[in-house]
Design an enzyme around this catalytic site. Structure first.
Site, short mmCIF file in Angstrom:
data_model
loop_
_atom_site.label_atom_id
_atom_site.label_comp_id
_atom_site.label_asym_id
_atom_site.label_seq_id
_atom_site.Cartn_x
_atom_site.Cartn_y
_atom_site.Cartn_z
N VAL A 86 -4.15 12.82 2.04
CA VAL A 86 -3.78 13.91 1.14
C VAL A 86 -5.08 14.57 0.68
O VAL A 86 -6.05 13.87 0.32
CB VAL A 86 -2.96 13.40 -0.06
CG1 VAL A 86 -2.70 14.51 -1.07
CG2 VAL A 86 -1.64 12.79 0.42
N GLY A 92 -2.77 12.08 -6.60
CA GLY A 92 -2.26 11.73 -7.92
C GLY A 92 -1.07 12.58 -8.35
O GLY A 92 -0.64 12.51 -9.49
N GLY A 94 1.85 12.68 -6.35
CA GLY A 94 3.03 12.16 -5.68
C GLY A 94 3.16 12.49 -4.21
O GLY A 94 4.13 12.08 -3.56
N TYR A 130 -0.88 1.06 -2.66
CA TYR A 130 0.08 0.42 -1.75
C TYR A 130 0.76 -0.78 -2.40
O TYR A 130 1.97 -0.97 -2.25
CB TYR A 130 -0.61 -0.02 -0.46
CG TYR A 130 -1.19 1.12 0.35
CD1 TYR A 130 -0.56 2.35 0.44
CD2 TYR A 130 -2.39 0.96 1.04
CE1 TYR A 130 -1.10 3.40 1.17
CE2 TYR A 130 -2.93 2.00 1.79
CZ TYR A 130 -2.29 3.21 1.85
OH TYR A 130 -2.82 4.23 2.58
#
Length: 157
Positions: A86, A92, A94, A130
């Site tokens: 990302v 942060g 989502g 994770y």
């Protein structure tokens, strides 16, 4: 949150995401893949798939590259997540969790027995993330690799 599968016209974007991930992992010098390689393996041969996550402006802000593996113990295919990335300015929010959730849904739709991936030992933010999802660290397993000259030598012995 919206997702879309990559198509042939996304090849340059996929390579850009791969390079950004490699830079984050301090491995940019190891990226030798070309757009032609990716186009051939992803879209001509279907060896892997790419899923993008889109922001509210319909812009790709993250990607996941994955392929099917097989568990002999389960007697089912699985999904192996090779790359997840990302863009830093969208972390942060989502998007990474959204990508993993979408992959879990795809795994269930395809009757896969599991979704798995690897993470660099030093990547504490990702490991914490994770674990927060309920993922289990596979203690007792070590990844081995044959590549480059070593792979060539072994294959030709």
């Amino acid at each position: 949150m919206e997702f879309r599968f990559a198509n042939r016209q996304d090849t340059a974007l996929i390579l850009d995401f791969i390079k950004k991930l490699a830079d984050y992992e301090k491995m940019l010098d190891q990226v030798v893949a070309t757009e032609k390689d990716l186009e051939n393996l992803l879209f001509d041969k279907g060896r892997a798939e790419v899923l993008f996550v889109l922001n509210q402006d319909k812009k790709e802000v993250g990607f996941a590259l994955f392929f099917h593996n097989f568990s002999t113990f389960l007697g089912k295919s699985g999904i192996y997540l090779e790359d997840l990335f990302v863009l830093p300015e969208f972390r942060g929010k989502g998007y990474g969790k959204g990508l993993l959730k979408k992959l879990a849904q795809i795994a269930k739709e395809r009757d896969c027995g599991r979704l798995e991936w690897s993470c660099l030992d030093w990547n504490t933010p990702s490991i914490v993330f994770y674990l927060s999802l309920g993922a289990k660290k596979m203690d007792g397993w070590t990844t081995f690799r044959l590549s480059g000259e070593t792979l060539d030598k072994f294959a030709n012995e």
